[in-house]
Design an enzyme around this catalytic site. Structure first.
Site, short mmCIF file in Angstrom:
data_model
loop_
_atom_site.label_atom_id
_atom_site.label_comp_id
_atom_site.label_asym_id
_atom_site.label_seq_id
_atom_site.Cartn_x
_atom_site.Cartn_y
_atom_site.Cartn_z
N TYR A 59 7.35 30.24 130.40
CA TYR A 59 5.87 30.24 130.47
C TYR A 59 5.16 30.00 132.19
O TYR A 59 4.47 30.04 132.20
CB TYR A 59 5.64 29.14 128.91
N SER A 99 -0.75 36.05 125.97
CA SER A 99 0.34 35.62 126.03
C SER A 99 0.85 34.82 124.68
O SER A 99 -0.09 33.99 124.06
CB SER A 99 0.35 34.64 127.36
N LYS A 154 7.24 39.05 130.57
CA LYS A 154 6.07 39.79 131.40
C LYS A 154 4.58 39.53 131.26
O LYS A 154 4.42 40.50 131.31
CB LYS A 154 6.89 40.75 130.35
N PHE A 189 -5.43 33.20 118.74
CA PHE A 189 -6.87 32.18 118.63
C PHE A 189 -7.49 31.86 119.37
O PHE A 189 -8.49 32.07 119.37
CB PHE A 189 -5.54 30.73 118.79
N VAL A 215 0.01 45.24 127.40
CA VAL A 215 -0.33 44.71 128.38
C VAL A 215 0.76 45.29 129.60
O VAL A 215 0.15 45.17 130.86
CB VAL A 215 -1.79 44.06 128.76
N ARG A 251 2.91 24.19 117.07
CA ARG A 251 2.16 23.28 117.58
C ARG A 251 2.24 21.88 116.33
O ARG A 251 1.80 22.22 115.65
CB ARG A 251 1.13 23.77 118.45
N GLY A 261 -0.32 37.57 117.64
CA GLY A 261 -1.33 38.03 117.41
C GLY A 261 -2.06 38.26 115.69
O GLY A 261 -0.79 38.40 115.31
#
Ligand code: UDP
Length: 328
Positions: free
Chosen positions: A146, A76, A92, A12, A58, A187, A37
């Site tokens: 998180y 993330s 991670k 997003f 990554v 969400r 994503g």
């Protein structure tokens, strides 16, 4: 031409950043492992010769050929449902991933901006939240993977700044909404709009008295852009201070979508913050930034985006174990 690496480019916020940096005339290297994503968010940029995409995680060593001026680390998972589904990857990407990207920034002499979050304040006892507040986080709760990873991200970023002299920026992002949010990430805004569009009741968790402050994505991106170009390396809150209870928010969505459905109440998730509002004095003084888009304007644009989704996209359900984490 500036060369800029954006991680989480297909997400997003990442996809909005890609758009902005291309518009600013940068060569943009987008990176994403596509766990949360979606390439659809960036397919419009593929024909642009100033855009390239690397399918990469990554958390593993990051290689980018050539020079880099800027790195924006936005990879993330970012919703409570995702933390529960993929807790280890969540840890991670903000720990190993941030470390790898700081190493890359050091090697390339690039400036790096990392995406931190209001979650570093946990369930805050200071209201509105100022950057100096250390937070109230449960490390072993469902959000711990998180929150603690993002707190580590800030720590390792500051260490690279002070120890290695890397130019670093830390943005603490408060709840943000807009087109290209994932419909089924759990969400509250996509949940409510999705429910309204499917003709379902809106699910309020708890009694709906908990508050959030929602920022429209264009405002957030402007703040991030200004922070990147500033010389300020301490964390900066970016968000919209206009605070609302989740119950009132449900009413706004009901009005916006003109649905004849009402709300239904469910249990409150464990460690769900009771209140959240950014203090944005720092952003105002240091970046000369404040949000411009009202909630009614932003919600209208966002609703139009969700309405444009296909029937299949709208009805695609994602499995989640959220019910396990409801306080009973
Ligand atoms: N929420 C809700 N119904 C939903 C999804 C979320 O009432 O279907 C609540 C949730 O419990 C929280 C708030 O809305 O209090 C915002 O949740 P979200 O997951 O969007 O983000 P958070 O700010 O909690 O990370």
């Amino acid at each position: 031409m500036k060369r800029t690496l954006i991680t989480g480019a297909a997400g997003f916020l990442g996809s909005h950043l890609v758009k902005r940096f291309l518009k600013e005339g940068h060569h943009v290297i987008g990176m994403d492992n596509l766990i949360t994503g979606n390439l659809k968010n960036i397919e419009e940029f593929f024909p642009n010769p100033n855009f390239e995409f690397h399918h990469h995680d990554v958390s593993k060593y990051v290689h980018v050929a050539g020079e880099l001026d800027y790195i924006l680390h936005f990879a993330s998972p970012a919703s409570p449902i995702d933390y529960l589904k993929i807790p280890i990857q969540t840890l991670k990407v903000s720990s190993y991933g941030t470390h790898n990207l700081l190493g890359l920034a050091k090697a390339k002499k690039a400036r790096i901006l990392v995406a931190s979050t209001s979650e570093v304040y946990g369930d805050p006892e200071v209201h509105p939240q100022v950057e100096e507040y250390y937070g109230n986080v449960n490390p072993v709760g469902p959000r711990g993977v998180y929150d603690e990873a993002k707190r580590y991200m800030e720590a390792v970023t500051m260490a690279y700044n002070t120890f290695h002299g890397v130019e670093t920026r830390i943005v603490r992002i408060f709840n943000t909404y807009g087109p290209k949010m994932r419909l089924n990430d759990g969400r509250v805004l996509p949940a409510f709009i999705g429910q309204a569009l499917r003709g379902e009741e809106l699910t309020i968790f708890g009694d709906g008295s908990q508050t959030r402050s929602f920022c429209y994505v264009d405002d957030l991106i402007e703040g991030i852009y200004r922070l990147l170009l500033s010389d300020y390396s301490e964390p900066v809150n970016i968000g919209n201070p206009s605070e609302i209870t989740i119950g009132e928010f449900a009413e706004e969505i009901i009005q916006l979508t003109n649905t004849d459905k009402k709300v239904t109440y469910k249990g409150l998730p464990v460690n769900d913050p009771k209140q959240r509002q950014p203090n944005i004095s720092k952003a105002k003084t240091i970046l000369n930034w404040e949000p411009k888009v009202s909630r009614s304007e932003g919600l209208r644009i966002t609703y139009d985006y969700f309405k444009s989704l296909t029937h299949e996209e709208l009805n695609k359900k994602e499995h989640n174990d959220f019910d396990k984490y409801i306080i009973r």
